[in-house]
Design a protein around this motif. Structure first.
Motif, short mmCIF file in Angstrom:
data_model
loop_
_atom_site.label_atom_id
_atom_site.label_comp_id
_atom_site.label_asym_id
_atom_site.label_seq_id
_atom_site.Cartn_x
_atom_site.Cartn_y
_atom_site.Cartn_z
N VAL A 155 0.86 -1.18 0.00
CA VAL A 155 0.00 0.00 0.00
C VAL A 155 0.90 1.24 0.00
N GLY A 156 0.57 2.22 -0.83
CA GLY A 156 1.34 3.45 -0.87
C GLY A 156 2.28 3.55 -2.06
N ASP A 157 2.17 2.62 -3.01
CA ASP A 157 3.03 2.69 -4.20
C ASP A 157 2.73 3.90 -5.07
N GLY A 158 1.51 4.41 -5.01
CA GLY A 158 1.18 5.63 -5.73
C GLY A 158 0.11 5.47 -6.78
N LYS A 159 -0.02 6.48 -7.62
CA LYS A 159 -1.03 6.52 -8.67
C LYS A 159 -0.42 7.14 -9.92
N ILE A 160 -1.06 6.84 -11.06
CA ILE A 160 -0.71 7.46 -12.34
C ILE A 160 -1.99 8.04 -12.92
N PHE A 161 -1.91 9.28 -13.38
CA PHE A 161 -3.04 9.94 -14.03
C PHE A 161 -2.63 10.32 -15.44
N VAL A 162 -3.51 10.09 -16.41
CA VAL A 162 -3.24 10.44 -17.80
C VAL A 162 -4.34 11.38 -18.26
N SER A 163 -3.94 12.55 -18.80
CA SER A 163 -4.88 13.58 -19.24
C SER A 163 -4.53 14.04 -20.65
N PRO A 164 -5.53 14.44 -21.42
CA PRO A 164 -5.24 14.99 -22.75
C PRO A 164 -4.63 16.39 -22.65
N ILE A 165 -3.75 16.69 -23.59
CA ILE A 165 -3.13 18.02 -23.70
C ILE A 165 -3.52 18.59 -25.07
N GLU A 166 -4.09 19.76 -25.06
CA GLU A 166 -4.53 20.37 -26.31
C GLU A 166 -3.38 20.95 -27.12
N GLU A 167 -2.42 21.56 -26.45
CA GLU A 167 -1.35 22.25 -27.18
C GLU A 167 -0.09 22.31 -26.34
N CYS A 168 1.04 22.33 -27.01
CA CYS A 168 2.34 22.52 -26.37
C CYS A 168 3.10 23.54 -27.20
N ILE A 169 3.68 24.52 -26.55
CA ILE A 169 4.41 25.58 -27.26
C ILE A 169 5.76 25.75 -26.59
N ARG A 170 6.82 25.68 -27.37
CA ARG A 170 8.17 25.96 -26.86
C ARG A 170 8.36 27.47 -26.89
N ILE A 171 8.54 28.06 -25.75
CA ILE A 171 8.62 29.52 -25.64
C ILE A 171 9.78 30.08 -26.45
N ARG A 172 10.94 29.43 -26.37
CA ARG A 172 12.15 29.94 -27.02
C ARG A 172 11.99 30.07 -28.53
N THR A 173 11.38 29.05 -29.18
CA THR A 173 11.33 29.03 -30.65
C THR A 173 9.95 29.25 -31.23
N GLY A 174 8.92 29.09 -30.41
CA GLY A 174 7.56 29.20 -30.91
C GLY A 174 7.03 27.92 -31.53
N GLU A 175 7.84 26.85 -31.51
CA GLU A 175 7.39 25.56 -32.06
C GLU A 175 6.15 25.11 -31.31
N ARG A 176 5.29 24.38 -32.01
CA ARG A 176 4.03 23.92 -31.42
C ARG A 176 3.85 22.42 -31.61
N GLY A 177 2.99 21.87 -30.77
CA GLY A 177 2.64 20.45 -30.89
C GLY A 177 3.79 19.55 -30.48
N VAL A 178 3.85 18.38 -31.13
CA VAL A 178 4.85 17.36 -30.78
C VAL A 178 6.27 17.88 -30.97
N LYS A 179 6.49 18.78 -31.94
CA LYS A 179 7.82 19.35 -32.17
C LYS A 179 8.34 20.09 -30.94
N ALA A 180 7.41 20.63 -30.14
CA ALA A 180 7.80 21.42 -28.96
C ALA A 180 8.16 20.54 -27.77
N LEU A 181 7.84 19.26 -27.83
CA LEU A 181 8.16 18.38 -26.70
C LEU A 181 9.66 18.18 -26.63
#
Length: 112
Positions: A86-112
């Motif tokens: 008991v106490g091993d923890g939990k995992i939560f998975v949520s959808p992400i609408e957008e990701c933006i790299r601040i430095r370059t402005g890249e969006r989506g999977v490219k920004a990961l």
């Protein structure tokens, strides 16, 4: 893209970081948190009064991954962080609408 949040035992952090980095996961955020769940804590005495201590130290790992990698990452976290107690923890998975790299402005999977 999906956000994976894993709340695990602090003792499993280094092994999990190594496993994730070994699988090519580059970006993650770590936070030291406290929580309670099925492991209800214990009793202590503070200035003569009984106190129930039910907030246990945990580590929260957050990462955003491509949809195709979600199952692989979740399985890796489960294998690495599991003790069977008991106490091993939990995992939560949520959808992400957008990701933006601040430095370059890249969006989506490219920004990961």
């Amino acid at each position: 893209m999906k956000k994976i949040e894993a709340i695990i035992r602090p003792a499993k952090l280094e092994a999990l970081k190594e496993a994730l980095l070994g699988q090519g996961m580059k970006g993650m955020t770590l936070s030291q948190v406290q929580g309670c769940g099925n492991s209800h804590g214990w009793k202590e005495y503070y200035r003569g009064s009984e106190v129930i201590v039910n907030m246990l130290p945990k580590v929260k790992i957050e990462m955003v991954v491509e949809d195709a990698k979600v199952d692989e990452v979740v399985d890796l976290i489960c294998r690495t962080a599991r003790t069977g107690e008991v106490g091993d923890g939990k995992i939560f998975v949520s959808p992400i609408e957008e990701c933006i790299r601040i430095r370059t402005g890249e969006r989506g999977v490219k920004a990961l």
